[in-house]
Design an enzyme around this catalytic site. Sequence first.
Site, PDB file in Angstrom:
ATOM      1  N   SER A   1       0.863  -1.164   0.172  1.00 17.64           N
ATOM      2  CA  SER A   1      -0.053   0.074   0.131  1.00 17.64           C
ATOM      3  C   SER A   1       1.017   1.402  -0.259  1.00 17.64           C
ATOM      4  CB  SER A   1      -0.713   0.198   1.018  1.00 17.64           C
ATOM      5  OG  SER A   1      -1.515   1.211   1.513  1.00 17.64           O
TER       6      SER A   1
ATOM      7  N   ALA B   1      -2.718   4.118  -3.818  1.00 11.12           N
ATOM      8  CA  ALA B   1      -3.103   3.331  -4.288  1.00 11.12           C
ATOM      9  C   ALA B   1      -3.186   2.112  -3.615  1.00 11.12           C
ATOM     10  CB  ALA B   1      -2.746   2.448  -5.856  1.00 11.12           C
ATOM     11  N   GLN B   2      -3.068   1.195  -3.682  1.00 10.58           N
ATOM     12  CA  GLN B   2      -2.756  -0.854  -2.846  1.00 10.58           C
ATOM     13  C   GLN B   2      -3.209  -1.372  -3.954  1.00 10.58           C
ATOM     14  OE1 GLN B   2      -5.814  -0.363   0.177  1.00 10.58           O
ATOM     15  NE2 GLN B   2      -6.424  -1.631  -0.673  1.00 10.58           N
ATOM     16  N   VAL B   3      -2.203  -2.845  -3.381  1.00 10.51           N
ATOM     17  CA  VAL B   3      -1.508  -4.018  -4.313  1.00 10.51           C
ATOM     18  C   VAL B   3      -2.206  -5.256  -3.993  1.00 10.51           C
ATOM     19  CG1 VAL B   3       0.233  -5.224  -6.193  1.00 10.51           C
ATOM     20  CG2 VAL B   3       0.310  -2.382  -5.030  1.00 10.51           C
TER      21      VAL B   3
ATOM     22  N   LYS C   1      -3.142  -2.581  -8.880  1.00  6.60           N
ATOM     23  CA  LYS C   1      -2.644  -1.876  -8.387  1.00  6.60           C
ATOM     24  C   LYS C   1      -4.198  -0.717  -8.707  1.00  6.60           C
ATOM     25  CE  LYS C   1       0.675   1.760  -7.840  1.00  6.60           C
ATOM     26  NZ  LYS C   1       1.327   3.120  -9.065  1.00  6.60           N
TER      27      LYS C   1
ATOM     28  N   ASP D   1      10.800   8.930  -8.827  1.00  9.45           N
ATOM     29  CA  ASP D   1      10.397   8.435  -7.719  1.00  9.45           C
ATOM     30  C   ASP D   1      10.944   7.559  -7.363  1.00  9.45           C
ATOM     31  OD1 ASP D   1       8.750   8.278  -5.233  1.00  9.45           O
ATOM     32  OD2 ASP D   1       7.152   7.543  -5.624  1.00  9.45           O
TER      33      ASP D   1
END
Length: 427
Positions: A157, A161-163, A179, A316
Amino acid sequence: MSMGRLGYMLGRYRWLSRTALTVSGVTGVYAYDKYFQASALARTARTFKDIVVICVDYKLNFRTERGIEHLNMIHERGAKRLLRCCRENGGMFIKFGQSIALQGPLLPPAYGRELSVLYDNAPFVPVTEIEPVIARNFPGSTLDDLFIDFSQEAVASASVAQVHTARLRRDPTQLVAVKVQKPEIKHQISWDLFAFRTCAMMIEKAFGIPMMWSVNEVERRLREETDFEREGHNADRARDDLDKLADGWLRSSVYIPKVHWQETRREVLTTEWIGGTSMVEPKKLTDQGWSGKDIMNLVVSTFAFQIFVSGNVHGDPHPGNILIRQHPKYKSRPQLVLLDHGLYIRESQQFRKQYAEFWRAAMLGDKSGMRNIVRHWGIGDTEMFSTMIALRPPTLASHPHMRKFRQQTEQDIGGSHDSKDAYKEQM
Protein backbone atom coordinates in the site's frame (compact mmCIF):
# COMPACT_ATOMS: atom_id res chain seq x y z
CA MET A 1 -46.59 39.07 31.34
CA SER A 2 -44.22 41.93 32.08
CA MET A 3 -42.17 43.54 29.29
CA GLY A 4 -38.94 42.54 31.10
CA ARG A 5 -40.01 38.91 31.21
CA LEU A 6 -40.99 38.99 27.54
CA GLY A 7 -37.65 40.54 26.57
CA TYR A 8 -35.77 37.90 28.53
CA MET A 9 -37.69 35.09 26.80
CA LEU A 10 -37.11 36.64 23.35
CA GLY A 11 -33.40 37.02 24.06
CA ARG A 12 -33.15 33.43 25.23
CA TYR A 13 -35.06 32.28 22.15
CA ARG A 14 -32.64 34.15 19.88
CA TRP A 15 -29.64 32.67 21.71
CA LEU A 16 -31.06 29.14 21.44
CA SER A 17 -31.83 29.70 17.76
CA ARG A 18 -28.31 30.93 17.03
CA THR A 19 -26.83 28.02 18.99
CA ALA A 20 -29.03 25.53 17.14
CA LEU A 21 -28.10 27.05 13.78
CA THR A 22 -24.39 26.99 14.67
CA VAL A 23 -24.52 23.37 15.83
CA SER A 24 -26.53 22.38 12.75
CA GLY A 25 -24.10 24.19 10.47
CA VAL A 26 -21.03 22.62 12.06
CA THR A 27 -22.67 19.18 12.04
CA GLY A 28 -23.68 19.62 8.41
CA VAL A 29 -20.19 20.68 7.34
CA TYR A 30 -18.65 17.79 9.27
CA ALA A 31 -21.05 15.26 7.76
CA TYR A 32 -20.56 16.61 4.23
CA ASP A 33 -16.79 16.61 4.65
CA LYS A 34 -16.69 13.08 6.06
CA TYR A 35 -19.17 11.34 3.76
CA PHE A 36 -18.77 13.27 0.50
CA GLN A 37 -15.24 14.72 0.62
CA ALA A 38 -13.38 11.87 2.39
CA SER A 39 -12.62 14.18 5.37
CA ALA A 40 -10.51 16.43 3.12
CA LEU A 41 -11.36 19.61 5.07
CA ALA A 42 -10.56 18.02 8.45
CA ARG A 43 -7.26 16.65 7.12
CA THR A 44 -6.29 20.07 5.78
CA ALA A 45 -7.07 21.77 9.10
CA ARG A 46 -5.08 19.12 10.97
CA THR A 47 -2.12 19.69 8.63
CA PHE A 48 -2.13 23.46 9.17
CA LYS A 49 -2.19 22.91 12.94
CA ASP A 50 0.79 20.53 12.87
CA ILE A 51 2.91 22.68 10.55
CA VAL A 52 2.22 25.80 12.63
CA VAL A 53 3.25 23.97 15.82
CA ILE A 54 6.50 22.77 14.20
CA CYS A 55 7.31 26.25 12.86
CA VAL A 56 6.59 27.93 16.20
CA ASP A 57 8.76 25.35 18.01
CA TYR A 58 11.72 26.17 15.75
CA LYS A 59 11.10 29.92 15.95
CA LEU A 60 10.96 30.01 19.74
CA ASN A 61 13.40 27.27 20.74
CA PHE A 62 16.13 27.00 18.08
CA ARG A 63 18.87 28.82 19.99
CA THR A 64 22.56 28.04 19.67
CA GLU A 65 23.29 28.80 23.32
CA ARG A 66 21.10 25.90 24.45
CA GLY A 67 23.46 23.27 23.06
CA ILE A 68 23.38 20.54 20.45
CA GLU A 69 21.27 18.08 22.46
CA HIS A 70 18.54 20.66 22.87
CA LEU A 71 18.54 21.40 19.13
CA ASN A 72 18.33 17.68 18.36
CA MET A 73 15.29 17.42 20.62
CA ILE A 74 13.55 20.07 18.49
CA HIS A 75 14.29 18.03 15.37
CA GLU A 76 12.95 14.88 17.06
CA ARG A 77 9.71 16.60 18.04
CA GLY A 78 9.23 18.05 14.57
CA ALA A 79 9.94 14.74 12.83
CA LYS A 80 7.59 12.74 15.06
CA ARG A 81 4.79 15.28 14.65
CA LEU A 82 5.26 15.32 10.88
CA LEU A 83 5.19 11.50 10.75
CA ARG A 84 1.98 11.44 12.79
CA CYS A 85 0.46 14.04 10.46
CA CYS A 86 1.35 11.98 7.36
CA ARG A 87 0.03 8.75 8.87
CA GLU A 88 -3.22 10.24 10.12
CA ASN A 89 -3.95 12.00 6.84
CA GLY A 90 -2.78 9.29 4.45
CA GLY A 91 -3.19 9.94 0.71
CA MET A 92 -0.81 12.48 -0.78
CA PHE A 93 0.62 13.18 2.68
CA ILE A 94 2.32 9.77 2.51
CA LYS A 95 3.96 10.95 -0.72
CA PHE A 96 5.03 14.23 0.91
CA GLY A 97 6.58 12.30 3.81
CA GLN A 98 8.43 9.94 1.45
CA SER A 99 9.81 12.91 -0.47
CA ILE A 100 11.12 14.47 2.74
CA ALA A 101 12.69 11.17 3.83
CA LEU A 102 14.54 10.98 0.49
CA GLN A 103 16.27 14.27 1.35
CA GLY A 104 17.88 12.64 4.39
CA PRO A 105 21.44 13.95 3.83
CA LEU A 106 20.14 17.53 3.61
CA LEU A 107 17.99 17.38 6.74
CA PRO A 108 18.50 16.64 10.43
CA PRO A 109 18.82 12.82 10.80
CA ALA A 110 15.58 12.59 12.78
CA TYR A 111 13.48 13.37 9.69
CA GLY A 112 14.99 10.65 7.53
CA ARG A 113 14.86 8.14 10.38
CA GLU A 114 11.23 8.79 11.35
CA LEU A 115 9.73 9.28 7.88
CA SER A 116 11.48 6.34 6.20
CA VAL A 117 8.80 4.02 7.61
CA LEU A 118 6.39 5.55 5.08
CA TYR A 119 8.14 3.80 2.18
CA ASP A 120 6.07 0.65 2.62
CA ASN A 121 3.81 1.23 5.59
CA ALA A 122 0.79 3.11 4.24
CA PRO A 123 -2.69 2.04 5.41
CA PHE A 124 -4.92 0.10 3.03
CA VAL A 125 -8.69 -0.12 2.57
CA PRO A 126 -10.78 -3.34 2.38
CA VAL A 127 -11.66 -4.92 -0.97
CA THR A 128 -15.29 -3.88 -0.60
CA GLU A 129 -14.20 -0.24 -0.89
CA ILE A 130 -12.13 -0.69 -4.04
CA GLU A 131 -14.76 -2.77 -5.89
CA PRO A 132 -16.64 0.42 -6.94
CA VAL A 133 -13.36 1.81 -8.36
CA ILE A 134 -12.98 -1.27 -10.56
CA ALA A 135 -16.64 -1.15 -11.61
CA ARG A 136 -16.30 2.56 -12.49
CA ASN A 137 -13.29 1.89 -14.70
CA PHE A 138 -14.72 -1.24 -16.38
CA PRO A 139 -18.41 -0.42 -17.06
CA GLY A 140 -20.52 -3.55 -17.09
CA SER A 141 -17.84 -5.66 -15.40
CA THR A 142 -17.19 -6.56 -11.79
CA LEU A 143 -14.01 -7.55 -10.02
CA ASP A 144 -14.96 -11.23 -10.40
CA ASP A 145 -15.49 -10.80 -14.14
CA LEU A 146 -11.85 -9.71 -14.54
CA PHE A 147 -9.93 -11.64 -11.87
CA ILE A 148 -9.95 -14.83 -9.84
CA ASP A 149 -8.16 -15.51 -6.53
CA PHE A 150 -8.10 -11.77 -5.82
CA SER A 151 -6.31 -11.31 -2.47
CA GLN A 152 -8.57 -10.00 0.27
CA GLU A 153 -5.78 -7.96 1.81
CA ALA A 154 -3.40 -5.66 -0.03
CA VAL A 155 0.14 -7.00 -0.37
CA ALA A 156 1.45 -3.43 -0.63
CA SER A 157 0.00 0.00 0.00
CA ALA A 158 1.35 3.39 -1.01
CA SER A 159 0.17 6.99 -1.03
CA VAL A 160 -2.50 6.85 -3.75
CA ALA A 161 -3.02 3.14 -4.40
CA GLN A 162 -2.75 -0.37 -3.03
CA VAL A 163 -1.69 -3.61 -4.69
CA HIS A 164 -3.45 -6.98 -4.63
CA THR A 165 -2.41 -10.29 -6.15
CA ALA A 166 -4.82 -12.11 -8.47
CA ARG A 167 -5.07 -14.32 -11.55
CA LEU A 168 -6.56 -13.19 -14.81
CA ARG A 169 -10.03 -14.54 -15.53
CA ARG A 170 -9.11 -14.85 -19.22
CA ASP A 171 -5.84 -16.65 -18.43
CA PRO A 172 -5.76 -18.25 -14.96
CA THR A 173 -2.09 -19.21 -15.39
CA GLN A 174 -1.12 -15.52 -15.19
CA LEU A 175 -0.37 -14.36 -11.65
CA VAL A 176 -0.71 -10.57 -11.64
CA ALA A 177 -0.35 -7.51 -9.45
CA VAL A 178 -3.45 -5.31 -9.51
CA LYS A 179 -2.83 -1.72 -8.46
CA VAL A 180 -6.07 0.05 -7.58
CA GLN A 181 -6.40 3.73 -6.74
CA LYS A 182 -7.82 4.34 -3.30
CA PRO A 183 -11.39 5.65 -3.57
CA GLU A 184 -10.83 8.78 -1.48
CA ILE A 185 -7.96 10.13 -3.61
CA LYS A 186 -10.16 11.86 -6.19
CA HIS A 187 -11.84 13.85 -3.39
CA GLN A 188 -8.67 14.59 -1.43
CA ILE A 189 -6.04 15.46 -4.01
CA SER A 190 -7.08 19.08 -4.63
CA TRP A 191 -7.30 19.77 -0.90
CA ASP A 192 -3.98 18.02 -0.26
CA LEU A 193 -2.21 20.07 -2.91
CA PHE A 194 -3.80 23.24 -1.51
CA ALA A 195 -2.41 22.30 1.92
CA PHE A 196 1.01 21.62 0.38
CA ARG A 197 1.05 25.00 -1.36
CA THR A 198 -0.08 26.85 1.76
CA CYS A 199 2.43 25.10 4.03
CA ALA A 200 5.27 25.81 1.58
CA MET A 201 4.28 29.47 1.62
CA MET A 202 4.14 29.50 5.44
CA ILE A 203 7.63 28.00 5.74
CA GLU A 204 9.04 30.40 3.16
CA LYS A 205 7.57 33.40 4.98
CA ALA A 206 8.58 32.18 8.44
CA PHE A 207 12.17 31.14 7.72
CA GLY A 208 13.13 32.73 4.40
CA ILE A 209 13.68 29.31 2.79
CA PRO A 210 12.82 29.48 -0.94
CA MET A 211 10.14 26.85 -1.59
CA MET A 212 7.42 28.33 -3.78
CA TRP A 213 9.57 28.08 -6.94
CA SER A 214 8.99 24.30 -6.97
CA VAL A 215 5.30 24.13 -6.04
CA ASN A 216 3.71 24.28 -9.51
CA GLU A 217 5.96 21.53 -10.84
CA VAL A 218 5.34 19.31 -7.81
CA GLU A 219 1.56 19.74 -8.12
CA ARG A 220 1.60 18.88 -11.82
CA ARG A 221 3.71 15.79 -11.30
CA LEU A 222 1.62 14.50 -8.40
CA ARG A 223 -1.57 14.80 -10.48
CA GLU A 224 0.13 12.78 -13.21
CA GLU A 225 0.71 9.96 -10.72
CA THR A 226 -3.04 9.39 -10.40
CA ASP A 227 -3.28 8.39 -14.10
CA PHE A 228 -2.39 4.68 -14.21
CA GLU A 229 -2.66 4.48 -18.01
CA ARG A 230 0.16 7.00 -18.14
CA GLU A 231 2.07 4.83 -15.68
CA GLY A 232 1.60 1.80 -17.93
CA HIS A 233 2.95 3.70 -20.95
CA ASN A 234 5.90 4.91 -18.85
CA ALA A 235 6.70 1.30 -17.91
CA ASP A 236 6.50 0.16 -21.55
CA ARG A 237 8.81 2.95 -22.65
CA ALA A 238 11.32 2.18 -19.91
CA ARG A 239 11.34 -1.48 -21.02
CA ASP A 240 11.88 -0.43 -24.63
CA ASP A 241 14.76 1.83 -23.61
CA LEU A 242 16.50 -1.08 -21.87
CA ASP A 243 15.92 -3.40 -24.84
CA LYS A 244 17.15 -0.92 -27.45
CA LEU A 245 19.78 1.25 -25.71
CA ALA A 246 21.29 -0.65 -22.77
CA ASP A 247 24.30 -2.95 -22.99
CA GLY A 248 23.82 -6.68 -22.55
CA TRP A 249 24.73 -6.75 -18.86
CA LEU A 250 22.33 -3.98 -17.82
CA ARG A 251 19.53 -5.21 -20.10
CA SER A 252 19.75 -8.61 -18.43
CA SER A 253 20.18 -7.23 -14.90
CA VAL A 254 17.12 -4.92 -14.76
CA TYR A 255 13.53 -6.07 -15.12
CA ILE A 256 10.34 -4.05 -15.52
CA PRO A 257 7.07 -6.01 -15.15
CA LYS A 258 4.88 -6.28 -18.26
CA VAL A 259 1.56 -4.42 -18.35
CA HIS A 260 -1.69 -6.30 -19.07
CA TRP A 261 -3.54 -3.63 -21.02
CA GLN A 262 -6.92 -5.41 -21.17
CA GLU A 263 -7.16 -5.09 -17.39
CA THR A 264 -5.70 -1.58 -17.14
CA ARG A 265 -7.57 1.71 -16.95
CA ARG A 266 -7.00 5.19 -15.52
CA GLU A 267 -7.49 4.03 -11.90
CA VAL A 268 -6.52 0.35 -12.26
CA LEU A 269 -3.13 -0.97 -13.41
CA THR A 270 -2.50 -4.69 -13.92
CA THR A 271 1.02 -6.04 -14.40
CA GLU A 272 2.69 -9.41 -14.09
CA TRP A 273 3.52 -10.32 -10.52
CA ILE A 274 7.24 -10.38 -9.76
CA GLY A 275 8.48 -11.46 -6.35
CA GLY A 276 11.59 -10.13 -4.67
CA THR A 277 12.97 -8.42 -1.58
CA SER A 278 12.43 -4.70 -1.15
CA MET A 279 15.41 -2.43 -0.65
CA VAL A 280 13.55 -1.15 2.40
CA GLU A 281 14.94 -4.32 4.05
CA PRO A 282 18.74 -4.15 3.59
CA LYS A 283 19.42 -6.65 6.40
CA LYS A 284 17.19 -9.22 4.72
CA LEU A 285 19.09 -8.75 1.47
CA THR A 286 22.37 -9.31 3.30
CA ASP A 287 20.97 -12.42 5.01
CA GLN A 288 20.03 -13.76 1.58
CA GLY A 289 23.68 -13.54 0.59
CA TRP A 290 23.58 -10.51 -1.68
CA SER A 291 26.50 -8.11 -1.71
CA GLY A 292 25.55 -4.54 -0.86
CA LYS A 293 28.25 -3.34 -3.23
CA ASP A 294 26.83 -5.37 -6.13
CA ILE A 295 23.30 -4.15 -5.46
CA MET A 296 24.31 -0.49 -5.29
CA ASN A 297 26.38 -0.86 -8.45
CA LEU A 298 23.24 -2.15 -10.14
CA VAL A 299 21.07 0.69 -8.76
CA VAL A 300 23.57 3.39 -9.78
CA SER A 301 24.04 1.85 -13.23
CA THR A 302 20.27 1.73 -13.78
CA PHE A 303 19.64 5.37 -12.99
CA ALA A 304 22.83 6.56 -14.67
CA PHE A 305 21.57 4.83 -17.82
CA GLN A 306 18.24 6.68 -17.57
CA ILE A 307 19.82 10.06 -16.81
CA PHE A 308 22.71 10.03 -19.25
CA VAL A 309 21.63 7.62 -22.03
CA SER A 310 17.87 7.24 -22.47
CA GLY A 311 16.81 10.63 -21.04
CA ASN A 312 13.67 8.97 -19.67
CA VAL A 313 14.09 9.15 -15.89
CA HIS A 314 12.13 7.43 -13.10
CA GLY A 315 11.10 10.29 -10.81
CA ASP A 316 10.31 8.37 -7.62
CA PRO A 317 13.23 5.99 -6.95
CA HIS A 318 12.77 5.43 -3.22
CA PRO A 319 13.75 2.04 -1.73
CA GLY A 320 10.14 0.79 -1.66
CA ASN A 321 10.02 0.94 -5.47
CA ILE A 322 13.04 -1.32 -5.98
CA LEU A 323 13.05 -5.11 -5.53
CA ILE A 324 16.03 -7.45 -5.68
CA ARG A 325 15.56 -11.05 -6.78
CA GLN A 326 17.75 -13.91 -7.96
CA HIS A 327 18.57 -13.57 -11.63
CA PRO A 328 16.39 -16.10 -13.54
CA LYS A 329 19.31 -17.18 -15.73
CA TYR A 330 22.49 -16.43 -13.76
CA LYS A 331 21.73 -17.75 -10.28
CA SER A 332 24.69 -16.09 -8.57
CA ARG A 333 23.71 -12.61 -9.78
CA PRO A 334 21.02 -10.26 -8.44
CA GLN A 335 18.39 -8.77 -10.73
CA LEU A 336 16.82 -5.39 -10.01
CA VAL A 337 13.04 -5.09 -10.46
CA LEU A 338 11.91 -1.49 -10.95
CA LEU A 339 8.35 -0.69 -9.83
CA ASP A 340 5.94 2.28 -9.76
CA HIS A 341 6.44 4.14 -13.04
CA GLY A 342 3.85 6.83 -12.39
CA LEU A 343 6.33 9.72 -12.36
CA TYR A 344 8.84 10.10 -15.19
CA ILE A 345 10.90 13.05 -16.36
CA ARG A 346 11.63 13.44 -20.08
CA GLU A 347 14.98 15.11 -20.62
CA SER A 348 15.71 17.04 -23.79
CA GLN A 349 18.81 15.95 -25.68
CA GLN A 350 20.39 19.34 -25.01
CA PHE A 351 19.80 19.10 -21.27
CA ARG A 352 21.07 15.52 -21.12
CA LYS A 353 24.32 16.59 -22.77
CA GLN A 354 24.68 19.67 -20.55
CA TYR A 355 24.00 17.62 -17.41
CA ALA A 356 26.78 15.20 -18.37
CA GLU A 357 29.09 18.16 -18.98
CA PHE A 358 28.12 19.60 -15.58
CA TRP A 359 29.15 16.40 -13.77
CA ARG A 360 32.38 16.22 -15.75
CA ALA A 361 33.16 19.81 -14.71
CA ALA A 362 32.23 18.99 -11.09
CA MET A 363 34.59 15.99 -11.01
CA LEU A 364 37.42 18.06 -12.49
CA GLY A 365 36.79 21.01 -10.17
CA ASP A 366 36.03 23.26 -13.16
CA LYS A 367 33.96 25.89 -11.33
CA SER A 368 33.87 28.21 -14.32
CA GLY A 369 32.43 25.44 -16.50
CA MET A 370 29.84 24.59 -13.84
CA ARG A 371 28.76 28.23 -13.52
CA ASN A 372 28.33 28.61 -17.29
CA ILE A 373 26.13 25.51 -17.53
CA VAL A 374 23.80 26.24 -14.59
CA ARG A 375 23.42 29.90 -15.59
CA HIS A 376 22.20 28.66 -18.96
CA TRP A 377 19.48 26.86 -16.96
CA GLY A 378 18.61 30.08 -15.12
CA ILE A 379 20.30 29.13 -11.84
CA GLY A 380 22.43 31.85 -10.32
CA ASP A 381 23.66 30.07 -7.17
CA THR A 382 26.11 27.44 -8.42
CA GLU A 383 27.16 26.31 -4.94
CA MET A 384 23.60 25.70 -3.77
CA PHE A 385 22.78 23.74 -6.91
CA SER A 386 25.89 21.59 -6.41
CA THR A 387 24.81 20.75 -2.87
CA MET A 388 21.31 19.85 -4.07
CA ILE A 389 22.44 17.27 -6.61
CA ALA A 390 25.27 15.95 -4.41
CA LEU A 391 22.84 15.60 -1.47
CA ARG A 392 25.10 17.29 1.07
CA PRO A 393 24.44 20.28 3.35
CA PRO A 394 25.50 23.62 1.85
CA THR A 395 28.42 25.61 3.17
CA LEU A 396 26.80 28.96 3.86
CA ALA A 397 29.90 30.77 5.09
CA SER A 398 28.57 34.20 4.14
CA HIS A 399 25.02 33.62 5.42
CA PRO A 400 24.11 35.94 8.34
CA HIS A 401 23.11 32.95 10.47
CA MET A 402 26.54 31.43 9.89
CA ARG A 403 28.26 34.61 11.04
CA LYS A 404 26.06 34.66 14.12
CA PHE A 405 26.82 30.99 14.86
CA ARG A 406 30.56 31.55 14.43
CA GLN A 407 30.55 34.48 16.84
CA GLN A 408 28.32 32.65 19.33
CA THR A 409 30.51 29.56 19.17
CA GLU A 410 33.68 31.53 19.83
CA GLN A 411 32.08 33.26 22.83
CA ASP A 412 30.23 30.34 24.42
CA ILE A 413 32.25 27.24 23.67
CA GLY A 414 35.71 28.47 22.94
CA GLY A 415 35.55 28.14 19.19
CA SER A 416 36.59 24.47 19.01
CA HIS A 417 36.59 23.02 15.50
CA ASP A 418 34.13 20.22 16.37
CA SER A 419 31.67 22.64 17.96
CA LYS A 420 31.75 24.98 14.98
CA ASP A 421 31.08 22.09 12.62
CA ALA A 422 28.22 20.89 14.81
CA TYR A 423 26.47 24.26 14.73
CA LYS A 424 26.96 24.58 10.97
CA GLU A 425 25.45 21.13 10.52
CA GLN A 426 22.47 22.09 12.66
CA MET A 427 21.87 25.21 10.61
